[in-house]
Design a protein around this motif. Structure first.
Motif, mmCIF file in Angstrom:
data_model
loop_
_atom_site.group_PDB
_atom_site.id
_atom_site.type_symbol
_atom_site.label_atom_id
_atom_site.label_comp_id
_atom_site.label_asym_id
_atom_site.label_seq_id
_atom_site.Cartn_x
_atom_site.Cartn_y
_atom_site.Cartn_z
ATOM 1 N N GLY A 178 0.822 -1.204 0.000
ATOM 2 C CA GLY A 178 0.000 0.000 0.000
ATOM 3 C C GLY A 178 0.853 1.249 0.000
ATOM 4 N N ALA A 179 0.204 2.394 0.226
ATOM 5 C CA ALA A 179 0.919 3.669 0.287
ATOM 6 C C ALA A 179 0.076 4.682 1.047
ATOM 7 C CB ALA A 179 1.209 4.186 -1.116
ATOM 8 N N ASP A 180 0.749 5.724 1.528
ATOM 9 C CA ASP A 180 0.042 6.809 2.206
ATOM 10 C C ASP A 180 -0.277 7.946 1.244
ATOM 11 O OD1 ASP A 180 0.133 5.691 4.917
ATOM 12 O OD2 ASP A 180 2.293 5.852 4.623
ATOM 13 N N ILE A 182 4.638 8.243 -0.807
ATOM 14 C CA ILE A 182 5.043 8.358 0.603
ATOM 15 C C ILE A 182 4.547 7.095 1.272
ATOM 16 C CG2 ILE A 182 4.583 9.465 2.821
ATOM 17 C CD1 ILE A 182 4.772 12.135 1.546
ATOM 18 N N LYS A 183 5.444 6.453 2.022
ATOM 19 C CA LYS A 183 5.100 5.241 2.752
ATOM 20 C C LYS A 183 5.682 5.338 4.171
ATOM 21 C CE LYS A 183 5.423 1.231 0.969
ATOM 22 N NZ LYS A 183 4.164 0.966 1.699
ATOM 23 N N GLY A 184 5.157 4.471 5.034
ATOM 24 C CA GLY A 184 5.700 4.424 6.378
ATOM 25 C C GLY A 184 4.731 4.866 7.451
ATOM 26 N N GLY A 185 3.489 5.173 7.036
ATOM 27 C CA GLY A 185 2.482 5.514 8.044
ATOM 28 C C GLY A 185 2.338 4.399 9.075
ATOM 29 N N GLY A 186 2.536 3.171 8.615
ATOM 30 C CA GLY A 186 2.459 2.021 9.524
ATOM 31 C C GLY A 186 3.812 1.663 10.135
ATOM 32 N N GLY A 187 4.837 2.441 9.799
ATOM 33 C CA GLY A 187 6.140 2.276 10.433
ATOM 34 C C GLY A 187 7.048 1.224 9.823
ATOM 35 N N ALA A 188 6.613 0.620 8.713
ATOM 36 C CA ALA A 188 7.388 -0.509 8.162
ATOM 37 C C ALA A 188 8.243 -0.101 6.962
ATOM 38 C CB ALA A 188 6.432 -1.637 7.766
ATOM 39 N N LEU A 189 8.524 1.210 6.839
ATOM 40 C CA LEU A 189 9.141 1.720 5.609
ATOM 41 C C LEU A 189 10.485 1.097 5.245
ATOM 42 C CD1 LEU A 189 10.401 5.327 6.376
ATOM 43 C CD2 LEU A 189 9.412 3.871 8.095
ATOM 44 N N THR A 190 11.292 0.764 6.240
ATOM 45 C CA THR A 190 12.634 0.262 5.906
ATOM 46 C C THR A 190 12.558 -1.106 5.217
ATOM 47 O OG1 THR A 190 13.677 1.507 7.648
ATOM 48 C CG2 THR A 190 14.872 -0.421 6.865
ATOM 49 N N ARG A 191 11.832 -2.021 5.820
ATOM 50 C CA ARG A 191 11.733 -3.350 5.200
ATOM 51 C C ARG A 191 10.943 -3.263 3.895
ATOM 52 N NH1 ARG A 191 11.356 -7.615 10.305
ATOM 53 N NH2 ARG A 191 12.831 -6.475 11.609
ATOM 54 N N GLU A 192 9.997 -2.333 3.839
ATOM 55 C CA GLU A 192 9.232 -2.157 2.592
ATOM 56 C C GLU A 192 10.154 -1.690 1.468
ATOM 57 O OE1 GLU A 192 4.883 -1.079 4.543
ATOM 58 O OE2 GLU A 192 6.206 0.555 4.013
ATOM 59 N N LYS A 193 11.045 -0.750 1.798
ATOM 60 C CA LYS A 193 11.935 -0.233 0.751
ATOM 61 C C LYS A 193 12.934 -1.293 0.311
ATOM 62 C CE LYS A 193 12.813 4.380 0.369
ATOM 63 N NZ LYS A 193 13.478 5.698 0.441
ATOM 64 N N SER A 218 -8.341 7.940 -1.917
ATOM 65 C CA SER A 218 -7.970 9.069 -1.051
ATOM 66 C C SER A 218 -6.448 9.278 -1.008
ATOM 67 C CB SER A 218 -8.483 8.838 0.372
ATOM 68 O OG SER A 218 -7.754 7.792 1.001
ATOM 69 N N LYS A 219 -5.698 8.290 -1.487
ATOM 70 C CA LYS A 219 -4.226 8.395 -1.404
ATOM 71 C C LYS A 219 -3.613 9.146 -2.593
ATOM 72 C CE LYS A 219 -4.343 5.663 2.240
ATOM 73 N NZ LYS A 219 -3.729 4.377 2.343
ATOM 74 N N GLN A 220 -4.420 9.411 -3.607
ATOM 75 C CA GLN A 220 -3.886 10.088 -4.801
ATOM 76 C C GLN A 220 -3.729 11.591 -4.538
ATOM 77 O OE1 GLN A 220 -6.701 8.537 -7.904
ATOM 78 N NE2 GLN A 220 -4.804 8.423 -9.077
HETATM 79 C C1 5RP Z 1 3.171 0.947 6.174
HETATM 80 C C2 5RP Z 1 2.810 1.579 4.883
HETATM 81 C C3 5RP Z 1 1.441 1.344 4.377
HETATM 82 O O1 5RP Z 1 1.527 0.820 3.090
HETATM 83 C C4 5RP Z 1 0.693 2.628 4.333
HETATM 84 O O2 5RP Z 1 0.731 3.219 5.623
HETATM 85 C C5 5RP Z 1 -0.759 2.431 3.890
HETATM 86 O O3 5RP Z 1 -1.479 1.809 4.906
HETATM 87 P P1 5RP Z 1 -3.004 1.440 4.780
HETATM 88 O O4 5RP Z 1 -3.125 0.384 3.721
HETATM 89 O O5 5RP Z 1 -3.373 0.944 6.148
HETATM 90 O O6 5RP Z 1 -3.770 2.691 4.405
HETATM 91 O O7 5RP Z 1 3.584 2.253 4.253
HETATM 92 O O8 5RP Z 1 4.442 1.308 6.589
#
Ligand code: 5RP
Length: 217
Positions: A82-84, A93-104, A120-122
């Protein structure tokens, strides 16, 4: 449709991208949680997944999907996350859930990055969503001062520790007109582990649910 229903719908739309893939890269968040639930429907056809967070790993394992270490797998064919925020250039922009490092890391190690999100993310320009920056704990104040010099207002995500035992600064008030340049600049601040701009390695495909439609960017 509720936002959660839109997330579920777009998660389902990602399934054709992984139908013939043995080991699937799996991101983190509420949209990806729906994707994991759909994956479980054909778990007999896949070998397993590489996961970007402890939370996703637990959900995958609970549903009987084996989780592999990225080091044991090498390059992945497809990564779904997903994405923010999502720009028209598929910068994120990513990392709202805090997992950005492993995601990248998983995005970098994957041939195709499929990003899934509700409409809503666009955005036209990244930065309304506070930019997450994972930092080594002892560097937090130093990095925050450097981010202020760049025009941002960093806010410490208190009482939050990442899966990598680091801390997060959420940077407000950035109008990110040149995401590749800002990603490089923030990457170069000593003490920064990962910045949540995904522009140097953007998404390859973005699926967005808007009403009953799935838009592909
Ligand atoms: C987590 C992320 C998520 O992809 C991002 O926060 C989107 O989350 P959600 O699908 O709950 O809207 O980057 O680190």
């Amino acid at each position: 449709m509720t936002q959660d229903e839109l997330k579920q719908k777009v998660a389902e739309a990602a399934i054709p991208y992984v139908r013939d893939v043995a080991i699937i890269g799996v991101g983190t968040g509420s949209t990806v949680n729906h994707f994991i639930d759909y994956l479980a429907d054909f778990k007999a056809d896949i070998e397993g997944a590489v996961s970007s967070s402890i939370a996703s790993t637990e959900r995958l394992k609970k549903l009987g999907i084996p989780v592999f270490d990225l080091n044991a797998v090498g390059t992945l064919d497809v990564y779904v996350d997903g994405a923010d925020e999502i720009s028209p250039h598929k910068h994120l922009i990513k990392g709202g859930g805090g997992a950005l490092t492993r995601e990248k890391i998983i995005a970098a190690a994957s041939k195709k990055f499929v990003c899934i999100a509700d409409g809503s993310k666009q955005v036209d320009v990244l930065g309304a969503f506070p930019l997450p920056v994972e930092v080594i704990p002892m560097a937090r104040s130093y990095v925050a001062r450097e981010l202020v010099k760049l025009g941002g207002q960093p806010v410490w995500r208190e009482n939050y520790i990442t899966d990598n035992h680091n801390e997060i600064l959420d940077v407000h008030n950035l109008n990110i007109l040149n995401p590749i340049e800002l990603e490089q600049i923030i990457n170069n601040i000593v003490g920064v582990v990962t910045v949540g701009i995904f522009a140097m390695r953007p998404a390859d495909v973005v699926l967005v649910s808007v009403g009953n439609d799935i838009i592909t960017l």
